[in-house]
Design a protein around this motif. Structure first.
Motif, short mmCIF file in Angstrom:
data_model
loop_
_atom_site.label_atom_id
_atom_site.label_comp_id
_atom_site.label_asym_id
_atom_site.label_seq_id
_atom_site.Cartn_x
_atom_site.Cartn_y
_atom_site.Cartn_z
N GLY A 1 40.34 86.28 17.53
CA GLY A 1 41.48 85.74 16.83
C GLY A 1 42.69 86.65 16.85
O GLY A 1 42.63 87.81 17.27
N ARG A 2 43.80 86.12 16.35
CA ARG A 2 45.06 86.86 16.30
C ARG A 2 45.37 87.20 14.85
O ARG A 2 45.28 86.35 13.95
CB ARG A 2 46.19 86.04 16.92
CG ARG A 2 45.97 85.72 18.39
CD ARG A 2 47.17 84.99 18.97
NE ARG A 2 48.34 85.84 18.95
CZ ARG A 2 49.56 85.43 18.57
NH1 ARG A 2 49.75 84.19 18.15
NH2 ARG A 2 50.58 86.26 18.59
N VAL A 3 45.77 88.46 14.62
CA VAL A 3 45.98 88.97 13.27
C VAL A 3 47.33 89.66 13.19
O VAL A 3 47.72 90.40 14.11
CB VAL A 3 44.88 89.98 12.87
CG1 VAL A 3 45.10 90.48 11.44
CG2 VAL A 3 43.50 89.38 13.02
N ALA A 4 48.05 89.45 12.09
CA ALA A 4 49.25 90.22 11.77
C ALA A 4 49.00 90.96 10.47
O ALA A 4 48.67 90.34 9.44
CB ALA A 4 50.47 89.31 11.63
N ASP A 5 49.11 92.28 10.51
CA ASP A 5 48.94 93.13 9.32
C ASP A 5 50.34 93.56 8.89
O ASP A 5 50.93 94.47 9.47
CB ASP A 5 48.07 94.33 9.68
CG ASP A 5 47.74 95.22 8.48
OD1 ASP A 5 48.18 94.88 7.36
OD2 ASP A 5 47.06 96.24 8.67
N GLY B 1 55.90 86.86 16.34
CA GLY B 1 54.70 86.12 16.70
C GLY B 1 54.45 84.90 15.83
O GLY B 1 54.94 84.80 14.70
N THR B 2 53.69 83.97 16.39
CA THR B 2 53.26 82.76 15.67
C THR B 2 51.83 82.46 16.08
O THR B 2 51.26 83.08 16.98
CB THR B 2 54.15 81.56 16.01
OG1 THR B 2 54.13 81.34 17.42
CG2 THR B 2 55.59 81.77 15.54
N GLY B 3 51.23 81.47 15.39
CA GLY B 3 49.88 81.05 15.73
C GLY B 3 48.80 82.02 15.29
O GLY B 3 47.70 82.02 15.85
N TYR B 4 49.08 82.81 14.27
CA TYR B 4 48.09 83.78 13.80
C TYR B 4 46.95 83.10 13.05
O TYR B 4 47.17 82.20 12.24
CB TYR B 4 48.75 84.81 12.89
CG TYR B 4 49.67 85.78 13.60
CD1 TYR B 4 49.14 86.78 14.41
CD2 TYR B 4 51.05 85.69 13.46
CE1 TYR B 4 49.98 87.67 15.07
CE2 TYR B 4 51.90 86.58 14.11
CZ TYR B 4 51.35 87.56 14.92
OH TYR B 4 52.18 88.44 15.57
N ASP B 5 45.75 83.55 13.32
CA ASP B 5 44.59 83.08 12.55
C ASP B 5 44.55 83.74 11.18
O ASP B 5 44.06 83.14 10.22
CB ASP B 5 43.30 83.41 13.30
CG ASP B 5 43.23 82.71 14.64
OD1 ASP B 5 43.12 81.47 14.64
OD2 ASP B 5 43.31 83.41 15.68
N LEU B 6 45.07 84.95 11.10
CA LEU B 6 45.08 85.69 9.83
C LEU B 6 46.35 86.52 9.75
O LEU B 6 46.70 87.24 10.70
CB LEU B 6 43.87 86.62 9.74
CG LEU B 6 43.80 87.52 8.50
CD1 LEU B 6 43.53 86.70 7.24
CD2 LEU B 6 42.73 88.60 8.66
N VAL B 7 47.05 86.39 8.64
CA VAL B 7 48.12 87.33 8.29
C VAL B 7 47.68 88.01 7.00
O VAL B 7 47.24 87.35 6.05
CB VAL B 7 49.47 86.63 8.08
CG1 VAL B 7 50.52 87.65 7.60
CG2 VAL B 7 49.94 85.98 9.37
N ALA B 8 47.76 89.34 6.97
CA ALA B 8 47.30 90.11 5.81
C ALA B 8 48.44 90.94 5.25
O ALA B 8 49.25 91.50 6.00
CB ALA B 8 46.14 91.03 6.21
N GLY C 1 45.42 78.57 9.75
CA GLY C 1 45.40 80.01 9.50
C GLY C 1 45.28 80.36 8.03
O GLY C 1 45.39 79.50 7.14
N THR C 2 45.08 81.64 7.78
CA THR C 2 44.84 82.14 6.43
C THR C 2 45.72 83.34 6.14
O THR C 2 45.89 84.22 6.99
CB THR C 2 43.36 82.57 6.26
OG1 THR C 2 42.52 81.44 6.49
CG2 THR C 2 43.10 83.11 4.87
#
Length: 351
Positions: free
Chosen positions: A173-177, A236-243, A269-270
């Protein structure tokens, strides 16, 4: 004026405790920087023996150990005149890489206190003081204070508590922290989910420089990249998770950040929101943990928010209702508390 001596005595007791703790904080940081706790954990020692182990001056070490023993941070045996660490003391004080490292909190606190004069002026003017304007100990202390909690909980309990997220990350998956600081959480995610692609972002250039080094040292630079960007502008877009780990309450425009996060998420996404544990009212937070967070928030969190556009300072004791309100105003339709620790509340928000 009639003075109730019992109430005065209680206040003085609080004063003695606080003054001792304030001064002791500097001594804890000395112990951290010189490795005194780590070497005392090797074996019991007299002051002279510990000084020899750490290549320090015995007279200073004698005074330091005496204060640490008086405060309960080290143990003392009058019969042998040796000092030692119990298993619990060593666990909390002698392992910077472990799941609990108390000296990091004191590095952060002393770093924040260096800004007292600027914060005093801010009280008069209502102006802010940005994160980047603080002493570097605020950045390093923040990493040392929060990282152990992430080590203990992030991939073992917080991610599994989210609906379907762990499987997505395991599959790539793709994640943005967002607001990643020195990248402690970013690196942990990259280590736990080697197929995932992770972006760490922070508006503070020096923190991003450190985060890139942390990722390289951990061998995950190929799947954890970093950029200098705010919570309202990360790419970015389409992240599965942004934290957002312990940073939403520091932002001047948390609703704007939440809107950008929603737009950056995939349809399923979450948003993982980790915030200091707090009740919804001041009365709920009149306790030792609340005291730490309110005091820290006065010196760091609220000034940072006031330094940014938006004019919305949540503060470090924003409870679940306040965080839910931010998510709902940004267009999230599902919100729940997924987990908690003694210091953190973990929320899940979904579009």
């Amino acid at each position: 004026m009639t003075i109730n001596q019992d109430m005065l005595g209680e206040l003085l007791g609080t004063f003695v405790t606080d003054l001792g703790a304030t001064i002791a904080a500097g001594n804890v940081v000395v112990g951290h920087r010189l490795g005194l706790y780590r070497r005392l954990a090797d074996a019991p020692a007299t002051a002279e023996q510990l000084a020899q182990r750490t290549d320090t001056d015995p007279r200073y070490v004698t005074e330091w150990l005496s204060g640490q023993a008086a405060g309960g941070y080290v143990s003392y045996d009058p019969a042998t005149e040796q000092f030692s660490l119990t298993g619990e003391q060593a666990y909390a004080l002698a392992d910077p890489e472990g799941p609990l490292y108390l000296p990091g909190a004191f590095v952060l606190a002393l770093g924040a206190l260096r800004a007292e004069s600027q914060i005093t002026d801010a009280f008069r003017t209502g102006s802010g003081m940005g994160w980047h304007e603080h002493h570097e100990d605020v950045f390093t202390g923040c990493e040392m204070f929060f990282r152990p909690g992430y080590v203990a909980n992030l991939t073992s309990s917080w991610i599994p508590a989210l609906d379907g997220v762990e499987a997505k990350l395991a599959d790539g998956g793709r994640v943005a922290d967002v607001g990643c600081g020195h990248g402690a959480s970013t690196v942990l995610l990259a280590q736990a989910y080697p197929k995932a692609k992770i972006l760490g972002s922070d508006y503070h250039q020096a923190s991003i420089d450190t985060a890139r080094k942390r990722a390289a040292d951990a061998g995950v630079a190929d799947r954890a990249r970093f950029e200098v960007a705010s919570a309202q502008t990360f790419s970015g877009t389409g992240y599965d998770l942004v934290a957002t780990f312990d940073c939403l309450h520091d932002m001047g425009d948390p609703i704007g950040a939440a809107r950008h996060i929603r737009q950056a998420l995939a349809a399923d996404g979450t948003w993982l929101i980790v915030e200091p544990l707090a009740g919804d009212t001041l009365a709920d937070n009149l306790n030792p943990v609340g005291r730490i967070y309110y005091s820290s928030s006065t010196l760091v969190c609220v000034p940072n928010a006031r330094s940014q556009p938006g004019g919305y300072a949540l503060g470090a004791q924003a409870g679940e209702t306040a965080i839910r309100r931010v998510a709902e105003k940004a267009g999230f339709t599902r919100f729940r508390r997924a987990a908690e620790t003694p210091f953190n509340a973990v929320y899940e928000a979904r579009p």
